[in-house]
Structure formats: structure tokens, C-alpha cells
Design a protein around this motif. Structure first.
Motif, PDB file in Angstrom:
ATOM      1  N   GLY A 206       0.791  -1.227   0.000  1.00 54.49           N
ATOM      2  CA  GLY A 206       0.000   0.000   0.000  1.00 54.49           C
ATOM      3  C   GLY A 206       0.820   1.271   0.000  1.00 54.49           C
ATOM      4  O   GLY A 206       2.003   1.269  -0.313  1.00 54.49           O
ATOM      5  N   MET A 207       0.151   2.335   0.410  1.00 56.40           N
ATOM      6  CA  MET A 207       0.762   3.665   0.302  1.00 56.40           C
ATOM      7  C   MET A 207       1.267   4.177   1.646  1.00 56.40           C
ATOM      8  O   MET A 207       0.790   3.779   2.694  1.00 56.40           O
ATOM      9  CB  MET A 207      -0.286   4.669  -0.177  1.00 56.40           C
ATOM     10  CG  MET A 207      -0.695   4.476  -1.610  1.00 56.40           C
ATOM     11  SD  MET A 207      -1.888   5.712  -2.080  1.00 56.40           S
ATOM     12  CE  MET A 207      -0.818   7.116  -2.354  1.00 56.40           C
ATOM     13  N   GLY A 208       2.209   5.102   1.555  1.00 55.17           N
ATOM     14  CA  GLY A 208       2.641   5.892   2.702  1.00 55.17           C
ATOM     15  C   GLY A 208       2.994   5.089   3.934  1.00 55.17           C
ATOM     16  O   GLY A 208       3.523   3.976   3.852  1.00 55.17           O
ATOM     17  N   THR A 209       2.677   5.672   5.092  1.00 56.05           N
ATOM     18  CA  THR A 209       3.050   5.070   6.377  1.00 56.05           C
ATOM     19  C   THR A 209       2.539   3.635   6.493  1.00 56.05           C
ATOM     20  O   THR A 209       3.266   2.750   6.951  1.00 56.05           O
ATOM     21  CB  THR A 209       2.441   5.908   7.532  1.00 56.05           C
ATOM     22  OG1 THR A 209       2.619   7.274   7.213  1.00 56.05           O
ATOM     23  CG2 THR A 209       3.082   5.607   8.851  1.00 56.05           C
ATOM     24  N   LYS A 210       1.298   3.392   6.065  1.00 53.26           N
ATOM     25  CA  LYS A 210       0.726   2.050   6.217  1.00 53.26           C
ATOM     26  C   LYS A 210       1.553   1.022   5.454  1.00 53.26           C
ATOM     27  O   LYS A 210       1.866  -0.053   5.954  1.00 53.26           O
ATOM     28  CB  LYS A 210      -0.716   2.023   5.712  1.00 53.26           C
ATOM     29  CG  LYS A 210      -1.670   2.597   6.717  1.00 53.26           C
ATOM     30  CD  LYS A 210      -3.107   2.407   6.274  1.00 53.26           C
ATOM     31  CE  LYS A 210      -4.002   3.117   7.267  1.00 53.26           C
ATOM     32  NZ  LYS A 210      -5.317   3.405   6.762  1.00 53.26           N
ATOM     33  N   GLY A 211       1.892   1.355   4.213  1.00 51.87           N
ATOM     34  CA  GLY A 211       2.676   0.437   3.390  1.00 51.87           C
ATOM     35  C   GLY A 211       4.051   0.196   3.982  1.00 51.87           C
ATOM     36  O   GLY A 211       4.552  -0.934   4.007  1.00 51.87           O
ATOM     37  N   ILE A 212       4.662   1.253   4.457  1.00 48.24           N
ATOM     38  CA  ILE A 212       6.015   1.134   5.027  1.00 48.24           C
ATOM     39  C   ILE A 212       5.973   0.282   6.293  1.00 48.24           C
ATOM     40  O   ILE A 212       6.807  -0.601   6.494  1.00 48.24           O
ATOM     41  CB  ILE A 212       6.612   2.536   5.298  1.00 48.24           C
ATOM     42  CG1 ILE A 212       6.924   3.218   3.951  1.00 48.24           C
ATOM     43  CG2 ILE A 212       7.873   2.455   6.154  1.00 48.24           C
ATOM     44  CD1 ILE A 212       7.399   4.642   4.045  1.00 48.24           C
ATOM     45  N   ILE A 213       4.959   0.499   7.121  1.00 47.33           N
ATOM     46  CA  ILE A 213       4.876  -0.276   8.373  1.00 47.33           C
ATOM     47  C   ILE A 213       4.628  -1.755   8.062  1.00 47.33           C
ATOM     48  O   ILE A 213       5.300  -2.639   8.583  1.00 47.33           O
ATOM     49  CB  ILE A 213       3.774   0.286   9.297  1.00 47.33           C
ATOM     50  CG1 ILE A 213       4.227   1.647   9.823  1.00 47.33           C
ATOM     51  CG2 ILE A 213       3.474  -0.668  10.447  1.00 47.33           C
ATOM     52  CD1 ILE A 213       3.198   2.405  10.607  1.00 47.33           C
ATOM     53  N   LYS A 214       3.682  -2.008   7.168  1.00 39.66           N
ATOM     54  CA  LYS A 214       3.348  -3.403   6.840  1.00 39.66           C
ATOM     55  C   LYS A 214       4.592  -4.124   6.292  1.00 39.66           C
ATOM     56  O   LYS A 214       4.908  -5.240   6.699  1.00 39.66           O
ATOM     57  CB  LYS A 214       2.227  -3.400   5.804  1.00 39.66           C
ATOM     58  CG  LYS A 214       1.480  -4.693   5.724  1.00 39.66           C
ATOM     59  CD  LYS A 214       0.236  -4.529   4.884  1.00 39.66           C
ATOM     60  CE  LYS A 214      -0.399  -5.859   4.598  1.00 39.66           C
ATOM     61  NZ  LYS A 214      -1.523  -5.761   3.696  1.00 39.66           N
ATOM     62  N   SER A 215       5.284  -3.468   5.379  1.00 43.52           N
ATOM     63  CA  SER A 215       6.491  -4.069   4.808  1.00 43.52           C
ATOM     64  C   SER A 215       7.564  -4.250   5.869  1.00 43.52           C
ATOM     65  O   SER A 215       8.227  -5.289   5.918  1.00 43.52           O
ATOM     66  CB  SER A 215       7.069  -3.163   3.710  1.00 43.52           C
ATOM     67  OG  SER A 215       6.211  -3.160   2.610  1.00 43.52           O
ATOM     68  N   SER A 216       7.738  -3.238   6.706  1.00 42.08           N
ATOM     69  CA  SER A 216       8.797  -3.315   7.712  1.00 42.08           C
ATOM     70  C   SER A 216       8.546  -4.443   8.692  1.00 42.08           C
ATOM     71  O   SER A 216       9.468  -5.165   9.069  1.00 42.08           O
ATOM     72  CB  SER A 216       8.914  -2.001   8.482  1.00 42.08           C
ATOM     73  OG  SER A 216       9.096  -0.940   7.581  1.00 42.08           O
ATOM     74  N   VAL A 217       7.283  -4.602   9.078  1.00 44.58           N
ATOM     75  CA  VAL A 217       6.968  -5.679  10.029  1.00 44.58           C
ATOM     76  C   VAL A 217       7.199  -7.040   9.356  1.00 44.58           C
ATOM     77  O   VAL A 217       7.909  -7.897   9.877  1.00 44.58           O
ATOM     78  CB  VAL A 217       5.511  -5.542  10.554  1.00 44.58           C
ATOM     79  CG1 VAL A 217       5.116  -6.750  11.373  1.00 44.58           C
ATOM     80  CG2 VAL A 217       5.383  -4.273  11.396  1.00 44.58           C
ATOM     81  N   GLY A 218       6.622  -7.230   8.175  1.00 48.24           N
ATOM     82  CA  GLY A 218       6.737  -8.524   7.485  1.00 48.24           C
ATOM     83  C   GLY A 218       8.182  -8.866   7.141  1.00 48.24           C
ATOM     84  O   GLY A 218       8.676  -9.959   7.451  1.00 48.24           O
ATOM     85  N   ILE A 219       8.871  -7.934   6.510  1.00 51.19           N
ATOM     86  CA  ILE A 219      10.258  -8.192   6.108  1.00 51.19           C
ATOM     87  C   ILE A 219      11.145  -8.277   7.356  1.00 51.19           C
ATOM     88  O   ILE A 219      12.022  -9.133   7.461  1.00 51.19           O
ATOM     89  CB  ILE A 219      10.749  -7.076   5.150  1.00 51.19           C
ATOM     90  CG1 ILE A 219       9.965  -7.151   3.833  1.00 51.19           C
ATOM     91  CG2 ILE A 219      12.248  -7.183   4.890  1.00 51.19           C
ATOM     92  CD1 ILE A 219      10.201  -5.989   2.881  1.00 51.19           C
ATOM     93  N   GLY A 220      10.858  -7.399   8.318  1.00 46.98           N
ATOM     94  CA  GLY A 220      11.671  -7.368   9.542  1.00 46.98           C
ATOM     95  C   GLY A 220      11.599  -8.671  10.316  1.00 46.98           C
ATOM     96  O   GLY A 220      12.620  -9.167  10.785  1.00 46.98           O
ATOM     97  N   ILE A 221      10.394  -9.235  10.428  1.00 46.50           N
ATOM     98  CA  ILE A 221      10.263 -10.506  11.178  1.00 46.50           C
ATOM     99  C   ILE A 221      11.119 -11.579  10.493  1.00 46.50           C
ATOM    100  O   ILE A 221      11.900 -12.279  11.126  1.00 46.50           O
ATOM    101  CB  ILE A 221       8.787 -10.975  11.249  1.00 46.50           C
ATOM    102  CG1 ILE A 221       7.963 -10.015  12.105  1.00 46.50           C
ATOM    103  CG2 ILE A 221       8.684 -12.392  11.790  1.00 46.50           C
ATOM    104  CD1 ILE A 221       6.463 -10.313  12.104  1.00 46.50           C
TER     105      ILE A 221
END
Ligand code: SF4
Length: 358
Positions: A206-221
């Protein structure tokens, strides 16, 4: 420290993925691939931001035909992204791409996939097997009822086994979905069973903060579990933001450091300056630095220097002035109107003296 899974190493146009190679950052262009000028211009911006491999969409014949020129001029290896039309995979390989990504589930018969693999093997081109919930085989959908993590992992394993049975090993796998936890589970299942390098990411984040957070959580885990040899952050945004986000994720996990890290205080009632403006100005001016450098911008002198001890250099602002400090020690008091310039001058000095490249 993150203990990375031991994967085997592959080569995509000279960039090593897996084994002891650092996690490779990639992105995908958003231009029409046949618009060679626009595509190359975006690839150059991506490379400048630290993108190490770039994928381009090949939905039409004219896109496939444009690849030769793109590959010739691109500063980084190019991956052709093929869906539904195997003939574009063959044209892309003729045009000299460094890697071909297919979702075998939407390419057609197994023999067609085998022919693409054999051509890649003959030409020394890498491949990526993509498995997405949208292109899962009918048989697996019937077995599991829906495209769950187990079904995605099984599909990826099946295709990997086929590739290997055809004598092809220079490939990586991506298992992507937009549900973070299912995505983590599917990649974990796959990683347990093979040493094939994994490309990780969250699709349609997705876009903006939501997309960055979702990616960061998924990739980060996944990265924290040691899984992931190359990453792409998928955002509805300028792909340069994908690359910047990927490096921030890697930095937060201590896996890679690139560019300036700005440490800014959260601000409180003691603040005497417009810190957001100062941080934005400093951040903008330091964008070109590729070397890892920690720069602190703190709102006051009370706790700032102590709070930002681990920074290489920084500012602790006061009313009408700022202390410039280095490695936790104040070195100079500067006027508020001069503080950004003074900070940049000191950094430039460090860059030259300590051989940090811009
Ligand atoms: S550095 Fe100063 S202004 Fe910033 S949060 Fe700490 S005490 Fe507050």
C-alpha cells in the motif's frame, strides 16, 4: 545479532545473492518498459539510491524488444518480469537480461516452464520462481481449500524440485502474499526445507506510512529470523522510496548500513526551536552521502548530548544557539541562523579527512 540462514549462493548479472553475500536490495520500475528513456532514467535514480538489481515489467512485445537497450545502458542488473506469456521470456533472454522472473503457476504447461529453464541454463541467465496466492495451482487450491501458507510453500518447493531435476540451480524463490503472518509462515516453511535463496517482501503493502509499516513488520520478522537473501519493499510510491525503506529496515536489524542515519529527539516542553524544520533541512542536505554516518539533531542542551552519545556528530539546540558536538563532546557553540551550515561544514570536513565518500 541476526544469525542468517545458510543459503546457497546464486549470481544475478554479477550480483551475488545468498551464501555470505549481504542482503541485496532490489526494486521495480513503474514506467512503461518500452519507454526506454523514462525507464533508464528511473533505473539510474534507483541505482543512485542504492538499488542493486532492478526488475522491469514485460507485459507486451514492445517491452520485451526494448530490453536490449535497457540492459546495455543500465548500471545494475535487469530482471524481466514475465506473466502469462512465455514468449516474452524467450525474447527477454535474447535481449540479454540478467534474470527472468516467472510465476510457473501462470505460465502454462510444465513443458513450457521447462523450455524457459533450459534456455536460461544455456544462456547462463538466473531465474526467480515467484509464488503468489493469485497464481497457485488448482490442485493445491483443492488440497488446502484456499491459498494458505502451507499451499504456497508446497508450490514453491514443487517448482524448485522440478528446476533442480532439470539441472538448473541458479535461481531464487519468492513467496509473497499481502497477509503479513501468512507470508512469514510460508517463507519459514520453505526455508526449513531447502537452502535455496529467498527473495522476500510483502506484496500490495500500500501507500505511505501504512505500506512502510506493513512491509517493515513482514520483512523485519523474516530477516530477524535469518530468512531473506534479497528484499524488495513494494509500495504504491516512487520506487526510490522502496529502496530507502529497505535500507532502513536492514539498518534497524544491523544487517547493512548505507547513508546517513538521523537521530532526532522526540521533542518535549523544553524545546526552543522548530526541530522538524531543522531535521528536514539536515536530512535533505545529507541525502547524497552513501557512507554510514550517525547525525543527531536534538531539541535542547539539557539531555541532548548525553542522549545522542553514539552519534558521530550532532546539534543540541538552545534558544538562539546550538552546541555542535562530536562523539558525545561539545566542540563549538554556534548561532541558530548558522547551525545547519556549521554542521554540514563539519561533516564535509569529516568526509574528506576520514575518507568517507559522498
Ligand atoms: S533532547 Fe531536550 S527537547 Fe529533546 S526530548 Fe530530550 S529533553 Fe526534550
Amino acid at each position: 545479532m541476526v544469525q542468517r540462514r545458510k543459503s546457497r549462493q546464486i549470481d544475478v548479472g554479477g550480483v551475488k545473492i545468498g551464501g555470505d553475500a549481504p542482503v541485496v536490495v532490489q526494486s521495480m520500475t513503474s514506467t512503461k518498459t518500452h519507454d526506454v528513456e523514462a525507464t533508464l532514467s528511473q533505473i539510474r535514480r534507483l541505482a543512485q539510491a542504492g538499488c542493486e538489481i532492478v526488475r522491469v515489467a514485460v507485459p507486451h512485445q514492445e517491452d520485451a524488444q526494448a530490453l536490449g537497450e535497457i540492459v546495455k545502458e543500465s548500471p545494475i542488473p535487469v530482471i524481466a518480469d514475465i506473466h502469462f506469456a512465455p514468449k516474452y521470456a524467450f525474447i527477454s533472454m535474447e535481449q540479454g537480461v540478467h534474470c527472468v522472473r516467472i510465476n510457473p503457476g501462470n505460465i502454462g504447461k510444465e513443458e513450457v516452464v521447462r523450455d524457459i529453464v533450459q534456455e536460461a541454463k544455456l544462456k547462463g541467465i538466473a531465474m526467480r520462481i515467484g509464488v503468489n496466492s493469485g497464481s497457485l495451482e488448482k490442485e493445491l487450491l483443492e488440497k488446502y481449500g484456499y491459498p494458505c501458507a502451507e499451499a504456497l510453500a508446497e508450490s514453491a518447493l514443487r517448482w524448485s524440485e522440478r528446476f533442480e531435476a532439470w539441472g538448473f540451480y541458479n535461481f531464487k524463490v519468492s513467496i509473497k502474499g499481502s497477509n503479513v503472518l501468512e507470508n512469514v509462515k510460508a517463507n519459514t516453511e520453505f526455508a526449513k526445507r531447502t537452502d535455496i535463496p529467498l527473495h522476500i517482501g510483502i506484496t500490495e503493502a500500500g501507500m505511505g506510512t501504512k505500506g512502510i509499516i506493513k512491509s517493515s513488520v513482514g520483512i523485519g520478522i523474516l530477516l530477524h529470523m535469518g530468512i531473506g537473501d534479497t528484499v524488495r519493499v513494494s509500495l504504491t510510491d516512487d520506487p526510490v522510496v522502496e529502496v530507502e525503506t529497505a535500507y532502513e529496515i536492514l539498518r534497524a536489524l544491523g544487517l547493512r548500513y548505507r547513508g546517513v542515519e538521523i537521530i532526532a529527539c522526540p521533542t518535549c516542553g523544553r524545546i526552543e526551536v522548530d526541530l522538524e524544520r531543522v531535521v528536514k533541512e539536515v536530512e535533505g542536505k545529507l541525502k547524497g552521502i552513501k557512507a554510514p554516518l550517525k547525525v543527531a539533531v536534538m531539541g535542547c542542551v539539557v539531555n541532548a548530548i548525553g542522549e545522542a552519545k553514539e552519534a558521530d556528530i550532532g546539534l543540541a539546540c538552545g534558544r538562539g544557539f546550538a552546541w555542535l558536538f562530536k562523539k558525545g563532546r561539545p566542540i563549538k557553540k554556534v548561532d541558530e541562523s548558522q547551525m545547519t551550515q556549521e554542521l554540514l561544514r563539519e561533516i564535509e570536513d569529516m568526509v574528506q579527512r576520514e575518507n568517507i565518500y559522498l
